[in-house]
Design a protein around this motif. Structure first.
Motif, PDB file in Angstrom:
ATOM      1  N   LEU A  28      15.237  14.632   1.998  1.00 42.29           N
ATOM      2  CA  LEU A  28      13.798  14.855   2.126  1.00 42.29           C
ATOM      3  C   LEU A  28      13.032  13.913   1.209  1.00 42.29           C
ATOM      4  N   GLY A  29      13.505  13.774  -0.017  1.00 41.90           N
ATOM      5  CA  GLY A  29      12.798  12.947  -0.985  1.00 41.90           C
ATOM      6  C   GLY A  29      12.793  11.476  -0.640  1.00 41.90           C
ATOM      7  N   LEU A  30      13.902  10.977  -0.099  1.00 45.44           N
ATOM      8  CA  LEU A  30      13.964   9.541   0.155  1.00 45.44           C
ATOM      9  C   LEU A  30      12.991   9.125   1.253  1.00 45.44           C
ATOM     10  N   VAL A  31      12.749   9.996   2.234  1.00 48.54           N
ATOM     11  CA  VAL A  31      11.787   9.662   3.280  1.00 48.54           C
ATOM     12  C   VAL A  31      10.392   9.522   2.674  1.00 48.54           C
ATOM     13  N   HIS A  32      10.024  10.484   1.828  1.00 52.33           N
ATOM     14  CA  HIS A  32       8.712  10.421   1.182  1.00 52.33           C
ATOM     15  C   HIS A  32       8.619   9.219   0.246  1.00 52.33           C
ATOM     16  N   GLN A  33       9.673   8.948  -0.511  1.00 55.93           N
ATOM     17  CA  GLN A  33       9.646   7.858  -1.481  1.00 55.93           C
ATOM     18  C   GLN A  33       9.495   6.509  -0.790  1.00 55.93           C
ATOM     19  N   LEU A  34      10.266   6.270   0.247  1.00 57.83           N
ATOM     20  CA  LEU A  34      10.279   4.952   0.875  1.00 57.83           C
ATOM     21  C   LEU A  34       9.034   4.717   1.728  1.00 57.83           C
ATOM     22  N   PHE A  35       8.780   5.588   2.684  1.00 56.54           N
ATOM     23  CA  PHE A  35       7.580   5.404   3.504  1.00 56.54           C
ATOM     24  C   PHE A  35       6.318   5.547   2.649  1.00 56.54           C
ATOM     25  N   GLY A  36       6.375   6.443   1.673  1.00 54.72           N
ATOM     26  CA  GLY A  36       5.201   6.696   0.852  1.00 54.72           C
ATOM     27  C   GLY A  36       4.839   5.572  -0.091  1.00 54.72           C
ATOM     28  N   SER A  37       5.756   4.627  -0.325  1.00 55.08           N
ATOM     29  CA  SER A  37       5.445   3.509  -1.217  1.00 55.08           C
ATOM     30  C   SER A  37       5.201   2.206  -0.467  1.00 55.08           C
ATOM     31  N   ALA A  38       5.186   2.243   0.858  1.00 57.20           N
ATOM     32  CA  ALA A  38       4.918   1.039   1.655  1.00 57.20           C
ATOM     33  C   ALA A  38       3.420   0.767   1.671  1.00 57.20           C
ATOM     34  N   ARG A  39       3.044  -0.435   1.243  1.00 59.23           N
ATOM     35  CA  ARG A  39       1.634  -0.791   1.138  1.00 59.23           C
ATOM     36  C   ARG A  39       1.347  -2.103   1.859  1.00 59.23           C
ATOM     37  N   ARG A  40       0.135  -2.218   2.372  1.00 56.81           N
ATOM     38  CA  ARG A  40      -0.301  -3.457   3.005  1.00 56.81           C
ATOM     39  C   ARG A  40      -0.274  -4.575   1.966  1.00 56.81           C
ATOM     40  N   GLY A  45      -7.820  -4.401   3.275  1.00 55.84           N
ATOM     41  CA  GLY A  45      -7.071  -3.189   2.960  1.00 55.84           C
ATOM     42  C   GLY A  45      -5.798  -3.431   2.194  1.00 55.84           C
ATOM     43  N   ALA A  46      -5.637  -4.621   1.591  1.00 58.62           N
ATOM     44  CA  ALA A  46      -4.424  -4.914   0.821  1.00 58.62           C
ATOM     45  C   ALA A  46      -4.212  -3.850  -0.244  1.00 58.62           C
ATOM     46  N   GLY A  47      -2.996  -3.355  -0.340  1.00 58.17           N
ATOM     47  CA  GLY A  47      -2.668  -2.308  -1.293  1.00 58.17           C
ATOM     48  C   GLY A  47      -2.770  -0.906  -0.739  1.00 58.17           C
ATOM     49  N   SER A  48      -3.332  -0.766   0.452  1.00 56.22           N
ATOM     50  CA  SER A  48      -3.472   0.569   1.041  1.00 56.22           C
ATOM     51  C   SER A  48      -2.147   1.048   1.618  1.00 56.22           C
ATOM     52  N   LEU A  49      -1.990   2.359   1.688  1.00 52.20           N
ATOM     53  CA  LEU A  49      -0.748   2.945   2.196  1.00 52.20           C
ATOM     54  C   LEU A  49      -0.628   2.724   3.697  1.00 52.20           C
ATOM     55  N   LEU A  50       0.584   2.432   4.134  1.00 51.85           N
ATOM     56  CA  LEU A  50       0.829   2.166   5.550  1.00 51.85           C
ATOM     57  C   LEU A  50       1.310   3.403   6.300  1.00 51.85           C
ATOM     58  N   TYR A  51       1.782   4.422   5.566  1.00 49.71           N
ATOM     59  CA  TYR A  51       2.303   5.623   6.208  1.00 49.71           C
ATOM     60  C   TYR A  51       1.705   6.871   5.554  1.00 49.71           C
ATOM     61  N   ASP A  52       1.572   7.901   6.347  1.00 50.13           N
ATOM     62  CA  ASP A  52       1.167   9.224   5.887  1.00 50.13           C
ATOM     63  C   ASP A  52       2.339  10.153   6.166  1.00 50.13           C
ATOM     64  N   ILE A 189      10.648   0.330   8.295  1.00 50.60           N
ATOM     65  CA  ILE A 189       9.529  -0.352   7.630  1.00 50.60           C
ATOM     66  C   ILE A 189       9.570  -1.839   7.944  1.00 50.60           C
ATOM     67  N   ARG A 190      10.773  -2.425   7.912  1.00 52.82           N
ATOM     68  CA  ARG A 190      10.922  -3.843   8.237  1.00 52.82           C
ATOM     69  C   ARG A 190      10.530  -4.098   9.688  1.00 52.82           C
ATOM     70  N   ARG A 191      10.933  -3.214  10.578  1.00 51.75           N
ATOM     71  CA  ARG A 191      10.597  -3.358  11.994  1.00 51.75           C
ATOM     72  C   ARG A 191       9.093  -3.243  12.215  1.00 51.75           C
ATOM     73  N   ASP A 192       8.463  -2.355  11.465  1.00 46.99           N
ATOM     74  CA  ASP A 192       7.034  -2.118  11.636  1.00 46.99           C
ATOM     75  C   ASP A 192       6.177  -3.201  11.004  1.00 46.99           C
ATOM     76  N   HIS A 193       6.539  -3.609   9.774  1.00 50.96           N
ATOM     77  CA  HIS A 193       5.629  -4.436   8.986  1.00 50.96           C
ATOM     78  C   HIS A 193       6.259  -5.692   8.401  1.00 50.96           C
ATOM     79  N   GLY A 194       7.518  -5.967   8.703  1.00 52.34           N
ATOM     80  CA  GLY A 194       8.124  -7.208   8.264  1.00 52.34           C
ATOM     81  C   GLY A 194       8.967  -7.090   7.011  1.00 52.34           C
ATOM     82  N   ALA A 195       9.705  -8.169   6.739  1.00 52.39           N
ATOM     83  CA  ALA A 195      10.662  -8.174   5.637  1.00 52.39           C
ATOM     84  C   ALA A 195       9.993  -8.094   4.278  1.00 52.39           C
ATOM     85  N   ALA A 196       8.796  -8.684   4.134  1.00 49.64           N
ATOM     86  CA  ALA A 196       8.136  -8.698   2.826  1.00 49.64           C
ATOM     87  C   ALA A 196       7.756  -7.293   2.382  1.00 49.64           C
ATOM     88  N   VAL A 197       7.213  -6.498   3.291  1.00 52.64           N
ATOM     89  CA  VAL A 197       6.843  -5.122   2.946  1.00 52.64           C
ATOM     90  C   VAL A 197       8.091  -4.307   2.628  1.00 52.64           C
TER      91      VAL A 197
END
Length: 338
Positions: A28-40, A45-52, A189-197
């Motif tokens: 449960l925690g890893l899903v929140h940690q990983l998606f929750g720390s993905a930023r533009r 909107g640079a720095g904004s969260l990409l996932y809720d 995350i890589r599929r959605d927003h690329g390798a850099a994110v």
């Protein structure tokens, strides 16, 4: 609206984590940690969260975990209605699909709320839930290697690959043991927003952005080489010399092993052959250069050791699923140009 279409909108992509009694806190925690720390990374909107990311259950309230504490879940299954991605972690408790229990009407009803175009992913033995719901019919799936035999007995009609860390069927994905959930989330995350994110998220979490190989490298088995023998130094050297041909003989010499011993040891540690590993590392390096530079594809091919643009295009499409031009257009904007 499809999950991919939602990703192109300004609002964060909703990820619903559907938990059950016996949920593993790590998953449960890893899903929140990983998606929750993905930023533009750049632009408006640079720095904004990409996932809720939200946690839900078939009924709101306390949910026991497989540890000595429960979690309190505020949301019921209604949050799945608006989710672009639904994640189903494993559950260690009698009566769950993992232990031979039925899907159950409440869980079936929750899964039925996944909207058309959304994607659903399982972590570890959460694959039993997807299988029981019929979501894996006609698809390739994986689960923890220790549960592979039980999975085959219960779902003999399904194609199970217990050797990989995760499978990607587009809108239905599965992953192996708990930590493989990290690989799956980073892959999405890589599929959605690329390798850099994805690399930024990996750095924040202090995990590798990509693990090569599969589950075989984690199955306990005797290792015939002397203690301390390792191919890690050879791999590190290869990563520093991807722009030129790297021979198996060179790698073996850097590990002070025969080619035969090195190849066997490499497979045990990395889960794949040296040649396949090198190809994947070159493709990953090409991903970053396509995202972060304007170099032509033919130049990048030389930078990463493929030699020709045609070779890069062939390997890139084989690994990533699209051409370098389409990939660059997706993550840098503009029209595809190969």
């Amino acid at each position: 609206m499809s999950a991919d279409a939602e990703l192109r909108r300004d609002r964060p992509h909703r990820v619903a984590v559907l938990v059950r009694p016996g949920v593993m806190p790590l998953e449960l925690g890893l899903v929140h940690q990983l998606f929750g720390s993905a930023r533009r990374q750049s632009g408006p909107g640079a720095g904004s969260l990409l996932y809720d990311v939200v946690t839900c259950a078939t009924e709101p309230g306390p949910v026991p975990t497989n540890a000595d504490f429960p979690i309190h879940v505020s949301h019921g299954p209604e949050v799945i209605d608006a989710a672009g991605t639904v994640v189903v972690p494993a559950a260690e408790q009698p009566g769950q699909p993992e232990t031979g229990g039925p899907l159950g009407p409440a869980l079936a009803a929750a899964l039925a709320r996944v909207r058309p175009g959304a994607r659903i992913a399982s972590i570890c033995t959460g694959a039993f839930v997807l299988a029981a719901a019929g979501l894996l019919d006609g698809r390739r799936a994986t689960t923890h290697w220790q549960s592979a035999d039980a999975f085959r007995r219960r779902f003999p009609h399904l194609e199970l690959d217990p050797h990989v860390l995760f499978t990607d069927g587009g809108d239905v994905l599965t992953s192996a043991g708990e930590a493989a959930g990290i690989d799956l989330c980073l892959h999405l995350i890589r599929r959605d927003h690329g390798a850099a994110v994805a690399a930024d998220v990996a750095r924040r979490t202090v995990v590798p952005p990509h693990r090569e190989g599969g589950q075989a490298q984690y199955v306990a088995q005797p290792v015939p080489e002397a203690a301390g023998a390792s191919t890690a130094a050879a791999r590190e050297w290869a990563l520093e010399h991807l722009d030129r041909p790297v021979s198996l003989r060179e790698l073996a010499d850097r590990s002070s092993m025969s080619v035969r011993t090195f190849t066997r040891r490499f497979r045990a540690e990395a889960g794949c052959s040296p040649g396949r590993w090198l190809t994947r590392q070159r493709v990953e390096r090409a991903r970053v250069l396509l995202e972060e530079t304007d170099r032509p594809v033919d130049v990048i091919a030389g930078d990463v050791g493929f030699g020709t643009g045609a070779s890069l295009r062939a390997h890139f499409r084989d690994v990533v699923g699209v051409s370098p031009g389409v990939y660059r257009a997706t993550f840098r904007g503009g029209m595809p140009h190969d």
